[in-house]
Write a protein that holds these residues in place. Structure first.
Motif, PDB file in Angstrom:
ATOM      1  N   ILE A 682       0.924  -1.276  -0.197  1.00  0.00           N
ATOM      2  CA  ILE A 682      -0.052  -0.094   0.082  1.00  0.00           C
ATOM      3  C   ILE A 682       0.876   1.194   0.097  1.00  0.00           C
ATOM      4  CG2 ILE A 682      -1.688   1.267   1.229  1.00  0.00           C
ATOM      5  CD1 ILE A 682      -2.752  -1.449   2.344  1.00  0.00           C
ATOM      6  N   GLU A 683       1.863   1.195   0.938  1.00  0.00           N
ATOM      7  CA  GLU A 683       2.703   2.656   0.733  1.00  0.00           C
ATOM      8  C   GLU A 683       3.268   2.751  -0.315  1.00  0.00           C
ATOM      9  OE1 GLU A 683       5.688   3.989   4.554  1.00  0.00           O
ATOM     10  OE2 GLU A 683       6.223   2.203   3.652  1.00  0.00           O
ATOM     11  N   ASN A 684       4.044   1.677  -1.115  1.00  0.00           N
ATOM     12  CA  ASN A 684       4.825   1.918  -2.177  1.00  0.00           C
ATOM     13  C   ASN A 684       3.757   2.420  -3.467  1.00  0.00           C
ATOM     14  OD1 ASN A 684       7.194   1.035  -1.047  1.00  0.00           O
ATOM     15  ND2 ASN A 684       6.840  -0.991  -1.921  1.00  0.00           N
ATOM     16  N   TRP A 685       2.528   1.889  -3.424  1.00  0.00           N
ATOM     17  CA  TRP A 685       1.544   2.399  -4.380  1.00  0.00           C
ATOM     18  C   TRP A 685       1.122   3.749  -4.089  1.00  0.00           C
ATOM     19  CZ3 TRP A 685      -0.703   3.017  -8.622  1.00  0.00           C
ATOM     20  CH2 TRP A 685      -1.992   3.622  -8.632  1.00  0.00           C
ATOM     21  N   VAL A 686       1.045   4.076  -2.917  1.00  0.00           N
ATOM     22  CA  VAL A 686       0.516   5.513  -2.596  1.00  0.00           C
ATOM     23  C   VAL A 686       1.647   6.557  -2.837  1.00  0.00           C
ATOM     24  CG1 VAL A 686       0.155   7.094  -0.672  1.00  0.00           C
ATOM     25  CG2 VAL A 686      -1.172   4.850  -0.893  1.00  0.00           C
ATOM     26  N   ARG A 687       3.098   6.051  -2.443  1.00  0.00           N
ATOM     27  CA  ARG A 687       4.161   6.930  -2.765  1.00  0.00           C
ATOM     28  C   ARG A 687       4.288   7.126  -4.176  1.00  0.00           C
ATOM     29  NH1 ARG A 687       7.374   4.890   0.244  1.00  0.00           N
ATOM     30  NH2 ARG A 687       7.418   6.241   1.702  1.00  0.00           N
ATOM     31  N   THR A 688       4.045   6.247  -5.215  1.00  0.00           N
ATOM     32  CA  THR A 688       4.370   6.441  -6.583  1.00  0.00           C
ATOM     33  C   THR A 688       3.027   7.150  -6.896  1.00  0.00           C
ATOM     34  OG1 THR A 688       5.199   4.205  -6.725  1.00  0.00           O
ATOM     35  CG2 THR A 688       4.147   5.172  -8.618  1.00  0.00           C
ATOM     36  N   TYR A 689       1.854   7.067  -6.597  1.00  0.00           N
ATOM     37  CA  TYR A 689       0.741   7.898  -7.030  1.00  0.00           C
ATOM     38  C   TYR A 689       0.896   9.282  -6.402  1.00  0.00           C
ATOM     39  CZ  TYR A 689      -4.271   9.085  -7.711  1.00  0.00           C
ATOM     40  OH  TYR A 689      -5.404   9.680  -8.169  1.00  0.00           O
ATOM     41  N   VAL A 690       1.219   9.712  -5.303  1.00  0.00           N
ATOM     42  CA  VAL A 690       1.560  10.942  -4.835  1.00  0.00           C
ATOM     43  C   VAL A 690       2.580  11.801  -5.410  1.00  0.00           C
ATOM     44  CG1 VAL A 690       2.375  12.083  -2.895  1.00  0.00           C
ATOM     45  CG2 VAL A 690       0.602  10.462  -2.567  1.00  0.00           C
ATOM     46  N   ASN A 691       3.727  10.994  -5.940  1.00  0.00           N
ATOM     47  CA  ASN A 691       5.012  11.779  -6.532  1.00  0.00           C
ATOM     48  C   ASN A 691       4.542  11.971  -7.805  1.00  0.00           C
ATOM     49  OD1 ASN A 691       6.411  11.604  -4.233  1.00  0.00           O
ATOM     50  ND2 ASN A 691       7.311   9.426  -4.638  1.00  0.00           N
ATOM     51  N   HIS A 692       3.708  11.082  -8.513  1.00  0.00           N
ATOM     52  CA  HIS A 692       3.269  11.514  -9.927  1.00  0.00           C
ATOM     53  C   HIS A 692       2.694  12.888 -10.031  1.00  0.00           C
ATOM     54  CE1 HIS A 692       1.680  10.878 -13.917  1.00  0.00           C
ATOM     55  NE2 HIS A 692       0.650  11.251 -13.786  1.00  0.00           N
ATOM     56  N   TYR A 693       1.615  13.292  -8.817  1.00  0.00           N
ATOM     57  CA  TYR A 693       1.165  14.535  -9.068  1.00  0.00           C
ATOM     58  C   TYR A 693       1.878  15.630  -8.321  1.00  0.00           C
ATOM     59  CZ  TYR A 693      -2.702  11.952 -10.905  1.00  0.00           C
ATOM     60  OH  TYR A 693      -3.672  11.280 -11.894  1.00  0.00           O
ATOM     61  N   TYR A 694       2.623  15.434  -7.208  1.00  0.00           N
ATOM     62  CA  TYR A 694       3.051  16.160  -6.448  1.00  0.00           C
ATOM     63  C   TYR A 694       4.612  16.140  -6.561  1.00  0.00           C
ATOM     64  CZ  TYR A 694      -1.299  16.901  -4.170  1.00  0.00           C
ATOM     65  OH  TYR A 694      -2.589  16.990  -4.014  1.00  0.00           O
ATOM     66  N   SER A 695       5.456  16.980  -7.381  1.00  0.00           N
ATOM     67  CA  SER A 695       6.881  16.782  -7.539  1.00  0.00           C
ATOM     68  C   SER A 695       7.403  18.077  -6.640  1.00  0.00           C
ATOM     69  CB  SER A 695       7.230  17.188  -8.939  1.00  0.00           C
ATOM     70  OG  SER A 695       6.518  18.431  -9.534  1.00  0.00           O
ATOM     71  N   ARG A 696       6.927  18.823  -6.279  1.00  0.00           N
ATOM     72  CA  ARG A 696       7.454  19.777  -5.281  1.00  0.00           C
ATOM     73  C   ARG A 696       6.572  20.074  -4.060  1.00  0.00           C
ATOM     74  NH1 ARG A 696       6.530  22.056 -10.014  1.00  0.00           N
ATOM     75  NH2 ARG A 696       4.990  23.495  -9.207  1.00  0.00           N
ATOM     76  N   PRO A 697       7.362  19.966  -2.908  1.00  0.00           N
ATOM     77  CA  PRO A 697       6.858  20.398  -1.472  1.00  0.00           C
ATOM     78  C   PRO A 697       5.700  21.403  -1.595  1.00  0.00           C
ATOM     79  CG  PRO A 697       9.063  20.019  -1.155  1.00  0.00           C
ATOM     80  CD  PRO A 697       8.995  20.251  -2.661  1.00  0.00           C
ATOM     81  N   SER A 698       5.951  22.631  -2.427  1.00  0.00           N
ATOM     82  CA  SER A 698       5.133  23.645  -2.341  1.00  0.00           C
ATOM     83  C   SER A 698       3.643  23.563  -2.823  1.00  0.00           C
ATOM     84  CB  SER A 698       5.862  24.753  -3.421  1.00  0.00           C
ATOM     85  OG  SER A 698       6.021  24.356  -4.501  1.00  0.00           O
TER      86      SER A 698
END
Length: 819
Positions: A682-698
């Motif tokens: 679950i964590e790996n899938w969520v991380r891949t998904y989130v990083n796809h849409y959010y490339s910067r902390p801002s």
């Protein structure tokens, strides 16, 4: 090819629509044709062309390129609308359907669609819209029996329309319908899909399946995105009706029914320091006549309000109804048996339990002869086609007496239906965290001499240091309520602590059970493994009380509170603050499905006053107060993730060399070993998904919808804990990954682990008696003599519960169960 090269040489071209539709790979497509302006005659493709081309009129030829730019070319696109039919209609729906047919024939009512572009019209400063188009053949297909029916309609748009990002659907019928999806075909960009999965009554807007962060929303959709969220939030006023789609918060002030008497009153959970609780979905019903702070009840068969799209679909509702019938039949016959038996006891020997699984309650001629209207009962038996028979629980399917053994008792602590309360014993004797000013000094009765002979030659301190001692501790959860529980009719309970030793084989064995009564009694005792027949049955009784404690904590705390009640605020806020276009909404959506409806059903018949839980579990009317106390003293969102929870309980230690950053203290801990694999996935899938849409902390900090969702979930949904410092921050993609992983883990894998084994383990009541009627007889008591004379006879009577109600609960259509 030659034609294509020739067309590329012209600078002035016009889009003309190909009037012939073509089917390609199952997708309806329409392609505009580029035609050179200099060609004054009608163009026709040579014989090898696969599609005709529209002719160019003389008027069009004479039009200058500048004029053409101002007058874009119009062309047709098609919408394919998929509607899911109801399998079974009630009388009201049939009447409305026939009325709609009449209106359709005279053309006064229909279903119409309107396309909305992602672009803004420069003149009107509002989104570009197509003309409204009615669905074709609605009347003709009104009697189609298929599960899904496809309808079509056509729009005329121009070449400057842009890409549709939303669609208005207007249902002018009196009867609602379930819109599954809309697909728009004919744009050069390809088919555009609108996943709807929603009931339509009146006017609705749906967005395409393309995701947008709030800051990236196309100009044509920005105001529509905001408006739709405002509609979903409502204004916090009025009574909600079943067709509403309003998501709002309220306290648990609807569990009791004070209008029926003081015994049916229950305190409000949430909104106070004494009884904090997560918020639930607001219904807005009027207060009761006798208590203005208590919301009036809605009893079955009347439905409880949840937003329309959160209600069970028809297939799940059908399954629910079948299981409800089975539950009613299971509840009816054993209840009659109990009332007609000579001594008014439900079950007297273990064979009485066994009969439930071999023949159900069929074939018991002597019993049925005693029942008034026995012919009616016989007819019920014949019509039920075996529904009166209980399925054999797995715990006794291979070994009928496995539940009696200590090794099985210990195995269920780490691999049973509630494997998440065991913890490493860090201090001996155990120390209570209860306030001594309120509950007095709660010193443990456990001493070294109770367990020293069970440690394979180790000292107690050595066993603690080497991670050999473990405990299931229900002392602090139950002690505050024991005096009240034991004053109830037919309910007796201890607060238990159970100590386990990890053997050289890597398995656990129970070595001591502490039994405490309430503050008024101050009675404490320790029971250790047996040395003779008498102490053997006393040991079995002690284990039964441990299991009853465990059953209550499992259901009220680990199952209902942690995986249902505590997640509801996040679900409500997701619908209120995250647009359907938001990528995080789309990630959470399948995990939110049905939860609000299940929780509403639970308030209606499961956790309410005199509901299934109160009737079937030892704490009775104190059940939900125990749940509130657990929320106050034990629940922390940051500790709901599996690795953090294992470390908190001492069942794992941090280890950066391990895939999940933790190493288990007990290697053979099936719940944790399997759970960590699922957690990691679950964590790996969520991380891949989130990083796809959010490339910067801002992007995380500037996402106003995301921040509003998390803030509202805490400050409104968990308002009683809003000032706690343990809430995780949401400032980076890793923060978001952690928060989402906890939520998805909780409602999926964690829920499955503590839900779907309920009947396999609890369906055989002696294995997990949820309700205890007696304390263990003391030597000074008269009943102790009977107990010594025939302990095997007294054991079933002691373990006797309202088992017909509890078994019916297990056969019940899972009002706290979701897929």
């Amino acid at each position: 090819m030659a034609l294509a090269k020739e067309l590329m040489g012209f600078s002035s071209k016009v889009f003309l629509h190909n009037n012939t539709f073509q089917q390609k790979q199952g997708i309806f497509s329409v392609n505009p044709i580029l035609v050179p302006l200099e060609n004054r005659r009608v163009m026709r493709l040579r014989k090898g062309a696969r599609f005709p081309v529209a002719a160019i009129s003389e008027d069009l030829i004479k039009t200058t390129p500048a004029v053409l730019a101002e007058k874009p070319i119009h062309f047709k696109v098609r919408a394919v609308v998929t509607v899911r039919n109801k399998i079974k209609e009630n009388l009201k729906e049939t009447i409305l359907k026939n009325l709609d047919v009449i209106n359709d024939r005279i053309g006064t009512r229909n279903v119409a669609l309107e396309l909305i572009s992602t672009e803004i019209d420069s003149k009107t400063k509002s989104p570009k819209k197509s003309k409204e188009a009615a669905l074709k053949d609605w009347l003709k297909k009104s009697n189609v029996k298929g599960e899904r029916v496809n309808y079509t309609t056509e729009f005329i748009v121009d070449s400057n329309f842009g890409i549709p990002g939303a669609i208005n659907v207007t249902n002018k019928h009196q009867r609602e319908f379930f819109l599954e999806s809309v697909t728009i075909e004919g744009f050069a960009s390809g088919a555009i899909h609108f996943p709807c999965n929603s009931w339509v009554q009146g006017k609705r807007i749906f967005f395409s399946n393309k995701t947008y962060l709030p800051g990236d929303t196309p100009a044509g959709l920005r105001k529509l995105r905001e408006k739709e969220l405002i509609n979903l939030r409502g204004d916090g006023k009025g009574v909600r009706i079943l067709s509403d789609r309003i998501y709002d918060f309220d306290t648990y002030n609807d569990l009791g029914n004070p209008d029926e008497g003081v015994e049916h009153t229950r305190p409000t959970l949430g909104g106070s320091q004494d009884l904090p609780y997560p918020r639930r979905c607001r219904t807005g019903r009027a207060p009761t006549d006798t208590d203005m702070h208590a919301e009036s009840r809605v009893e079955t068969p009347q439905p409880m309000y949840v937003p329309r799209d959160e209600q069970f679909d028809e297939s799940k509702q059908k399954t629910f109804a079948v299981k409800r019938l089975k539950a009613v039949l299971h509840n009816l016959i054993p209840g009659l048996k109990a009332r007609l038996s000579a001594n008014n006891q439900d079950f007297n020997r273990f064979s009485d339990f066994d009969d439930l699984y071999s023949d159900g309650l069929q074939g018991q001629d002597e019993f049925f002869k005693k029942i008034p209207l026995s012919q009616v009962v016989t007819n019920i038996q014949e019509c039920s086609q075996g529904l009166l028979k209980y399925d054999t629980p797995k715990i006794i399917s291979k070994d009928k007496f496995a539940w009696l053994r200590d090794d099985e008792f210990a195995r269920q602590a780490i691999a049973g239906i509630n494997p998440i309360n065991i913890e490493k014993l860090k201090v001996f004797p155990p120390v209570s965290m209860l306030d001594p000013e309120i509950y007095g000094q709660q010193e443990s009765a456990l001493k070294e001499e109770h367990i020293l002979g069970q440690l394979n030659g180790m000292t107690v301190q050595q066993a603690i240091v080497e991670n050999k001692l473990f405990m299931i501790n229900y002392h602090d959860i139950y002690v505050p309520y024991l005096d009240g529980i034991n004053a109830l009719d037919g309910r007796k309970s201890y607060a238990t602590r159970t100590v386990f030793f990890l053997t050289p084989l890597g398995t656990l064995k129970p070595i001591a059970i502490e039994l405490s009564l309430g503050p008024s009694s101050k009675s404490k005792s320790v029971v250790t493994p047996p040395v003779d027949a008498t102490t053997n049955w006393k040991w079995q009784f002690a284990k039964a009380h441990v299991c009853a404690n465990d059953a209550g904590v499992h259901q009220l705390v680990n199952h209902w509170l942690r995986t249902h009640a505590c997640t509801e605020p996040f679900i409500l806020s997701a619908h209120r603050q995250l647009s359907a276009m938001h990528p995080i909404y789309k990630l959470l959506d399948p995990h939110m499905r049905y939860t609000l409806d299940i929780n509403a059903l639970a308030r209606q018949k499961l956790i309410n006053a005199d509901g299934i839980i109160e009737s079937s579990f030892t704490p009775g009317r104190y059940c939900m107060e125990i749940s509130s106390a657990a929320y106050k003293n034990l629940w922390r969102f940051d500790m709901e993730g599996l690795p953090a929870d294992l470390i908190r309980r001492g069942m794992a230690v941090p280890d950066p060399t391990q895939p999940n950053g933790v190493k288990l203290v007990i290697e053979d801990y099936p719940y944790a070993a399997d759970g960590l694999l699922i957690w990691s996935a679950i964590e790996n899938w969520v991380r891949t998904y989130v990083n796809h849409y959010y490339s910067r902390p801002s992007q995380i900090c500037n996402d106003k919808e995301l921040q509003a969702w998390y803030s509202e979930s805490i400050n409104v949904g968990h308002a009683d804990f809003r000032h706690q410092r343990w809430w995780p921050t949401l400032n980076s993609s890793e923060d978001l990954v952690s928060i989402l992983t906890i939520l998805i883990w909780t409602v999926s894998a964690q829920h499955a682990a503590i839900n779907f084994g309920q009947y396999p383990y609890g369906g055989y009541v002696p294995n997990r008696p949820p309700l205890m009627r007696k304390l263990i007889p003391e030597e000074s008591e008269l009943e102790y003599g009977n107990f010594i004379a025939d302990p095997q006879k007294d054991q079933p009577r002691l373990l006797t519960t309202y088992c017909f109600a509890f078994l019916a609960y297990h056969a019940h259509p899972r009002v706290v169960d979701h897929e």
